[in-house]
Design a protein around this motif. Structure first.
Motif, PDB file in Angstrom:
ATOM      1  N   ILE A 119     -12.018 -30.113  14.838  1.00  0.00           N
ATOM      2  CA  ILE A 119     -13.261 -28.908  15.973  1.00  0.00           C
ATOM      3  C   ILE A 119     -14.974 -30.142  16.604  1.00  0.00           C
ATOM      4  N   SER A 120     -15.180 -31.102  16.369  1.00  0.00           N
ATOM      5  CA  SER A 120     -15.966 -31.583  16.032  1.00  0.00           C
ATOM      6  C   SER A 120     -16.414 -31.358  17.711  1.00  0.00           C
ATOM      7  N   PHE A 121     -15.508 -31.078  18.333  1.00  0.00           N
ATOM      8  CA  PHE A 121     -16.329 -31.153  19.965  1.00  0.00           C
ATOM      9  C   PHE A 121     -16.805 -29.705  19.905  1.00  0.00           C
ATOM     10  N   PHE A 122     -17.082 -28.703  19.024  1.00  0.00           N
ATOM     11  CA  PHE A 122     -18.166 -28.129  19.423  1.00  0.00           C
ATOM     12  C   PHE A 122     -19.380 -28.130  19.558  1.00  0.00           C
ATOM     13  N   LYS A 123     -19.251 -29.756  18.767  1.00  0.00           N
ATOM     14  CA  LYS A 123     -20.943 -30.246  18.927  1.00  0.00           C
ATOM     15  C   LYS A 123     -21.896 -30.582  20.380  1.00  0.00           C
ATOM     16  N   ASP A 124     -20.535 -30.878  21.347  1.00  0.00           N
ATOM     17  CA  ASP A 124     -20.538 -30.644  22.809  1.00  0.00           C
ATOM     18  C   ASP A 124     -21.271 -28.865  23.495  1.00  0.00           C
ATOM     19  N   ILE A 125     -22.935 -28.749  23.575  1.00  0.00           N
ATOM     20  CA  ILE A 125     -23.348 -27.452  23.828  1.00  0.00           C
ATOM     21  C   ILE A 125     -22.070 -26.785  25.078  1.00  0.00           C
ATOM     22  N   ASN A 126     -21.606 -27.835  26.382  1.00  0.00           N
ATOM     23  CA  ASN A 126     -21.253 -26.884  27.279  1.00  0.00           C
ATOM     24  C   ASN A 126     -19.496 -26.558  26.754  1.00  0.00           C
ATOM     25  N   VAL A 127     -18.504 -27.722  25.762  1.00  0.00           N
ATOM     26  CA  VAL A 127     -18.010 -27.152  25.059  1.00  0.00           C
ATOM     27  C   VAL A 127     -17.927 -25.893  24.171  1.00  0.00           C
ATOM     28  N   SER A 128     -18.546 -26.298  23.495  1.00  0.00           N
ATOM     29  CA  SER A 128     -18.535 -24.516  22.757  1.00  0.00           C
ATOM     30  C   SER A 128     -18.815 -23.672  23.124  1.00  0.00           C
TER      31      SER A 128
ATOM     32  N   ARG B  86     -17.810 -20.474  33.829  1.00  0.00           N
ATOM     33  CA  ARG B  86     -18.906 -20.771  34.418  1.00  0.00           C
ATOM     34  C   ARG B  86     -20.629 -20.736  34.034  1.00  0.00           C
ATOM     35  N   PHE B  87     -20.158 -19.536  32.490  1.00  0.00           N
ATOM     36  CA  PHE B  87     -21.637 -19.811  31.919  1.00  0.00           C
ATOM     37  C   PHE B  87     -22.084 -20.461  31.491  1.00  0.00           C
ATOM     38  N   ALA B  88     -20.987 -21.298  30.941  1.00  0.00           N
ATOM     39  CA  ALA B  88     -21.500 -22.528  30.138  1.00  0.00           C
ATOM     40  C   ALA B  88     -22.183 -23.492  31.537  1.00  0.00           C
ATOM     41  N   ALA B  89     -21.567 -23.633  32.059  1.00  0.00           N
ATOM     42  CA  ALA B  89     -21.662 -24.499  33.764  1.00  0.00           C
ATOM     43  C   ALA B  89     -23.407 -23.767  34.440  1.00  0.00           C
ATOM     44  N   GLY B  90     -23.708 -22.578  33.629  1.00  0.00           N
ATOM     45  CA  GLY B  90     -25.307 -21.845  34.418  1.00  0.00           C
ATOM     46  C   GLY B  90     -26.136 -22.407  33.016  1.00  0.00           C
ATOM     47  N   ILE B  91     -25.463 -22.796  31.971  1.00  0.00           N
ATOM     48  CA  ILE B  91     -26.604 -23.847  30.942  1.00  0.00           C
ATOM     49  C   ILE B  91     -26.702 -23.823  30.640  1.00  0.00           C
ATOM     50  N   ALA B  92     -25.621 -25.540  31.494  1.00  0.00           N
ATOM     51  CA  ALA B  92     -25.713 -27.074  31.836  1.00  0.00           C
ATOM     52  C   ALA B  92     -26.813 -26.729  33.002  1.00  0.00           C
ATOM     53  N   ILE B  93     -26.672 -26.330  33.446  1.00  0.00           N
ATOM     54  CA  ILE B  93     -28.020 -26.318  34.770  1.00  0.00           C
ATOM     55  C   ILE B  93     -29.740 -25.558  34.777  1.00  0.00           C
ATOM     56  N   LEU B  94     -29.277 -24.877  33.779  1.00  0.00           N
ATOM     57  CA  LEU B  94     -30.666 -24.381  32.614  1.00  0.00           C
ATOM     58  C   LEU B  94     -31.161 -25.194  32.177  1.00  0.00           C
ATOM     59  N   LEU B  95     -30.175 -26.157  31.010  1.00  0.00           N
ATOM     60  CA  LEU B  95     -31.026 -27.387  30.883  1.00  0.00           C
ATOM     61  C   LEU B  95     -31.439 -28.310  31.796  1.00  0.00           C
ATOM     62  N   PHE B  96     -31.504 -29.161  32.621  1.00  0.00           N
ATOM     63  CA  PHE B  96     -31.353 -29.910  33.136  1.00  0.00           C
ATOM     64  C   PHE B  96     -32.667 -29.603  34.461  1.00  0.00           C
ATOM     65  N   GLY B  97     -32.401 -28.059  34.360  1.00  0.00           N
ATOM     66  CA  GLY B  97     -34.071 -27.800  35.385  1.00  0.00           C
ATOM     67  C   GLY B  97     -35.353 -27.719  34.701  1.00  0.00           C
ATOM     68  N   VAL B  98     -35.047 -27.664  33.840  1.00  0.00           N
ATOM     69  CA  VAL B  98     -35.841 -27.038  32.488  1.00  0.00           C
ATOM     70  C   VAL B  98     -36.545 -28.436  32.304  1.00  0.00           C
ATOM     71  N   ARG B  99     -36.011 -29.658  32.075  1.00  0.00           N
ATOM     72  CA  ARG B  99     -36.260 -30.861  31.821  1.00  0.00           C
ATOM     73  C   ARG B  99     -37.422 -31.327  33.034  1.00  0.00           C
ATOM     74  N   MET B 100     -36.332 -31.430  34.108  1.00  0.00           N
ATOM     75  CA  MET B 100     -36.935 -31.775  35.521  1.00  0.00           C
ATOM     76  C   MET B 100     -39.002 -31.227  36.184  1.00  0.00           C
ATOM     77  N   PHE B 101     -37.898 -29.329  35.543  1.00  0.00           N
ATOM     78  CA  PHE B 101     -39.977 -28.759  35.993  1.00  0.00           C
ATOM     79  C   PHE B 101     -40.589 -29.285  34.359  1.00  0.00           C
ATOM     80  N   LEU B 102     -40.409 -29.532  33.762  1.00  0.00           N
ATOM     81  CA  LEU B 102     -41.681 -29.715  32.631  1.00  0.00           C
ATOM     82  C   LEU B 102     -41.933 -31.628  32.845  1.00  0.00           C
TER      83      LEU B 102
END
Length: 508
Positions: free
Chosen positions: A224-233, A275-291
């Protein structure tokens, strides 16, 4: 007078309620004050705006699924949301129409406080929560002072909300610095109450060690090591929850949420989870770009207009530091809320509505701040605290706003409860004073705020350091169970991109 009201309303509706525009103007002003070259000003401003837009798109993607999930879970439990004689829309169309003017005037008062008192070092920039907390304060005043004049409501509401915007980033600053590892920006979010309880509660209970039990360093079996990837989990966990909820929900409710989709319910549920998982990934990318843009741009304002200040930003800026803790907090928050909801339904106390968006952002906040103090155990604790607060708070608050906007109980973050309850309680206590009571409450809030800021300023003067330096020192010493490395971190400049996670990858 009407012209002034129209101007303030226009500013509130077109600037403060439009986060990309607000952040773009702040970035533009900061870069111009630094006299950056034309091409740098344009590029930096646009990148800051695009970063916020990307962040917002990520939020829109997964919150849409959360809203559907909320309706399906309620159906699965066989519950009907509570009803009321008044609604939020009715309030905003009537007395609550003063809210935009409260926001505009309140922000002006906030900037005055920040300019006068060096200890008030954060400028609150979470625009959409300016709107919501202003509604909470306006509704709280109207519930007690039913015949409050419009001008009185605007002035009193503006002063109170300005004091909240000024103090809130300060009381969470020590923990916020521990979470992100530096003091380049603060937290401006209405989940600060649960963040405080998660951090200091984890410390008091001695739940764990932030390094040894760090959620981002969890050791999992290979299978279950795949749970370490936040997108997969995220995708796997949300898929399971969604499919179980669909299995027990009323088919009519499910079809309503599917909005005419030709997919089978299980296939639709799977796509929503993805879509939920994709939304989280997009959110985190936007945060890094914005900051990466807003922090250096804000330096112009900090140097030239509001010396020593830093921006106080939305809660997603803390999420990239510990994305696994975000999911732990969200899941534990949701499970606890559903358990409490079942208990309430069985006892016949109140029909709770699962506020999935607040469970995610508040649970995520509790998870991140709890993890910073006690690792994954603290993240679980933070989520549990958020779930209990949202359930009990919804129960109590629905009745408190029965004559204005009871939905504030089901839409609330923990700070809404804390501020609203304190304000209603103080107003009721002083109600026998008559019309002067609202001014006594407002004056008391302002006096307490000024006293706190003056005390912090004197403390800085005694140590012979600037308020910003004192803030960093105070954060380091006040941070619960801070390891030695945190002191070192405070003396170095940390790039905003340092929050990039290493593992994959709104009212809020």
């Amino acid at each position: 007078m009407q012209l002034l009201q129209d101007i303030l309303t226009g500013i509130a509706n077109n600037v403060f309620s439009q986060v990309p525009i607000l952040i773009g103007l702040i970035a533009l002003a900061g870069l111009l004050l630094q006299r950056k070259p034309f091409e740098t000003v344009v590029a930096g401003t646009v990148r800051a705006i695009v970063g916020v837009v990307i962040l917002t798109l990520g939020v829109d993607i997964f919150t849409g699924g959360l809203v559907s999930f909320q309706a399906i879970v309620s159906s699965a439990f066989g519950l009907e949301p509570p009803t009321a004689t008044s609604t939020l829309n009715d309030f905003l169309a009537g007395t609550g129409s003063a809210v935009p003017m409260i926001i505009a005037l309140g922000f002006a008062v906030h900037l005055v406080l920040v300019r006068i008192f060096p200890a008030a070092r954060y400028v609150y920039l979470t625009g959409h929560l300016m709107f919501w907390m202003s509604i909470v304060i306006a509704a709280s005043l109207v519930e007690v002072f039913t015949d409050i004049p419009r001008t009185t409501l605007i002035v009193a509401g503006a002063v109170i909300i300005a004091c909240y915007w000024t103090l809130q980033p300060l009381w969470i600053a020590p923990l916020m610095r521990r979470v992100v590892g530096h003091d380049q920006f603060g937290l401006g979010h209405t989940s600060s109450t649960v963040a405080l309880m998660a951090g200091y509660g984890s410390r008091a209970l001695r739940l764990g060690d932030p390094v040894k039990h760090d959620s981002e360093k969890l050791k999992l079996p290979r299978q279950i090591s795949f749970f370490k990837d936040i997108n997969v989990s995220t995708a796997v966990i949300i898929t399971v929850i969604m499919l179980v909820a669909i299995a027990f929900a009323d088919s009519g409710i499910v079809q309503e949420q599917m909005a005419g989709s030709d997919l089978l319910p299980w296939a639709w549920g799977l796509t929503q989870a993805l879509r939920f998982a994709a939304g989280i990934a997009i959110l985190l990318f936007g945060v890094r770009m914005f900051l990466a843009e807003i922090v250096p741009a804000f330096k112009g304002i900090s140097d030239k207009v509001l010396p020593g200040t830093k921006p106080a930003l939305d809660i997603p800026v803390a999420f990239p530091k510990a994305p696994t803790a975000v999911m732990i907090g969200f899941l534990s928050s949701t499970v606890v809320f559903l358990v409490v909801m079942a208990v309430f339904a069985t006892a016949g106390w109140f029909v709770l509505v699962p506020p999935m968006i607040m469970l995610f952002f508040g649970g995520g906040a509790g998870g991140v701040f709890g993890n910073a103090v006690a690792g994954w155990r603290g993240a679980v604790f933070g989520g549990v605290v958020n779930g209990v607060l949202l359930a009990v708070g919804q129960w109590i608050t629905w009745g408190l706003y029965g004559d204005t906007a009871p939905e504030l109980g089901t839409l609330a973050d923990p700070d809404w409860f804390a501020v609203g309850w304190l304000l209603i309680g103080a107003a009721h206590l002083l109600a026998p004073l008559g019309g002067v009571a609202v001014w006594v409450v407002t004056g008391a809030v302002l006096v307490v705020t000024v006293a706190v800021l003056a005390l912090l300023g004197r403390r800085a003067a005694r140590t012979g350091t600037s308020p910003a330096t004192t803030a960093a020192t105070t954060s380091a010493t006040a941070s619960p169970t801070a390891p030695a490395s945190s002191t070192t971190a405070s003396s170095t400049t940390v790039s905003p991109t340092a929050t990039t996670p290493t593992t994959g990858g709104t009212h809020e």
